[in-house]
Motif scaffolding. Structure first.
Motif, PDB file in Angstrom:
ATOM      1  N   UNK A   1       0.839  -1.192   0.000  1.00  0.00           N
ATOM      2  CA  UNK A   1       0.000   0.000   0.000  1.00  0.00           C
ATOM      3  C   UNK A   1       0.881   1.252   0.000  1.00  0.00           C
ATOM      4  N   UNK A   2       0.305   2.454  -0.083  1.00  0.00           N
ATOM      5  CA  UNK A   2       1.115   3.681  -0.134  1.00  0.00           C
ATOM      6  C   UNK A   2       2.017   3.895   1.074  1.00  0.00           C
ATOM      7  N   UNK A   3       1.726   3.207   2.193  1.00  0.00           N
ATOM      8  CA  UNK A   3       2.571   3.292   3.375  1.00  0.00           C
ATOM      9  C   UNK A   3       3.650   2.219   3.392  1.00  0.00           C
ATOM     10  N   UNK A   4       3.814   1.524   2.259  1.00  0.00           N
ATOM     11  CA  UNK A   4       4.805   0.456   2.100  1.00  0.00           C
ATOM     12  C   UNK A   4       4.552  -0.723   3.033  1.00  0.00           C
ATOM     13  N   UNK A   5       3.289  -0.970   3.343  1.00  0.00           N
ATOM     14  CA  UNK A   5       2.899  -2.142   4.122  1.00  0.00           C
ATOM     15  C   UNK A   5       2.438  -3.219   3.143  1.00  0.00           C
ATOM     16  N   UNK A   6       2.982  -4.417   3.273  1.00  0.00           N
ATOM     17  CA  UNK A   6       2.615  -5.484   2.357  1.00  0.00           C
ATOM     18  C   UNK A   6       1.201  -5.973   2.665  1.00  0.00           C
ATOM     19  N   UNK A   7       0.375  -6.057   1.645  1.00  0.00           N
ATOM     20  CA  UNK A   7      -1.028  -6.442   1.829  1.00  0.00           C
ATOM     21  C   UNK A   7      -1.383  -7.745   1.132  1.00  0.00           C
ATOM     22  N   UNK A   8      -0.513  -8.256   0.256  1.00  0.00           N
ATOM     23  CA  UNK A   8      -0.797  -9.521  -0.418  1.00  0.00           C
ATOM     24  C   UNK A   8       0.481 -10.105  -0.993  1.00  0.00           C
TER      25      UNK A   8
END
Length: 248
Positions: A155-162
């Motif tokens: 995501x835009x916060x560089x958190x992996x979501x998948x």
């Protein structure tokens, strides 16, 4: 430039951010002209990296050459890395937001924008997008035959979501996904040879073990092949511990 891969420890730490895989057999596309715009051309060799990523002015046959290409309109340095073994690109041109990365093999942390990684035979190894040195959007690695091996979404916060893993035929092996649309929901799945999905729970520990073994084998095969193409020794074998489906 070195290419950071998800480690076993990282997968464990993000197990609560987990996903569903598509069965489409996506492949690496032929790369078009780089989107990096150079406003002030200044092409020159900055130096060389050996196979261990140490920078200097001495060229090694199994290392890399780093070129300085110039600056963007807003004054950011543009670099590109090449294989010493044959002079072919190891990366597409990439933009530094901080010149601390000029002589650093781990320069992803100083990179802005899209970047493509190539094997020494010219095939696409991976592609990613970065903002201030952090992954955003899709981060994809490919098998030697051009099909997707692993695709991650940030995501835009560089958190992996998948994350989704595929075999060399394009069949899904493992996936995790986090759905934040309404209620926070995490899905972690493993797939059997027929493509049937199972929740990655203790009830399916045998399937998790089988998928883990397959992914590790593919991961090490890919790394050994890329090293051989570059004239380098095969790296040490990697290990992987896949996260499990969180309990309700």
């Amino acid at each position: 430039m070195s290419f950071t891969r998800i480690s076993a420890a990282a997968l464990i730490s993000i197990a609560i951010l987990s996903g569903c895989a598509s069965t489409t057999a996506a492949t690496a596309k032929t790369e078009a002209v780089s989107s990096v715009k150079i406003a002030q051309a200044d092409e020159r060799v900055l130096g060389y990296f050996n196979a261990d990523g140490e920078f200097g002015q001495e060229k090694t046959s199994n290392g890399y050459m780093r070129k300085y290409l110039g600056k963007t309109a807003d004054g950011k340095s543009v670099l590109q890395d090449f294989y010493a073994i044959n002079g072919k690109p190891q990366t597409s041109p990439f933009v530094l937001f901080d010149d601390a990365g000029l002589e650093d093999w781990n320069s992803l942390q100083y990179t802005d924008g899209d970047i493509v990684f190539y094997n020494a035979d010219g095939s696409v190894s991976a592609r990613t997008s970065l903002q201030d040195g952090q992954y955003v959007g899709k981060h994809t690695q490919y098998h030697g035959n051009g099909k997707v091996f692993v695709e991650e979404v940030y995501n835009p916060d560089s958190e992996i979501t998948a994350t989704s893993y595929y075999d060399e035929a394009g069949k899904p092996l493992f996936a995790f996904h986090v759905d934040n649309s309404d209620d926070y929901k995490v899905t972690v799945q493993v797939y059997d040879a027929a493509g049937t999905a199972y929740p990655a729970t203790e009830d399916h520990a045998d399937k998790i073990d089988a998928v883990t073994e397959t992914i590790v084998s593919l991961m090490n095969k890919r790394a050994a092949t890329e090293a051989k193409l570059a004239g380098q020794a095969a790296p040490e074998a990697q290990e992987l511990l896949l996260p499990r489906q969180p309990e309700e």
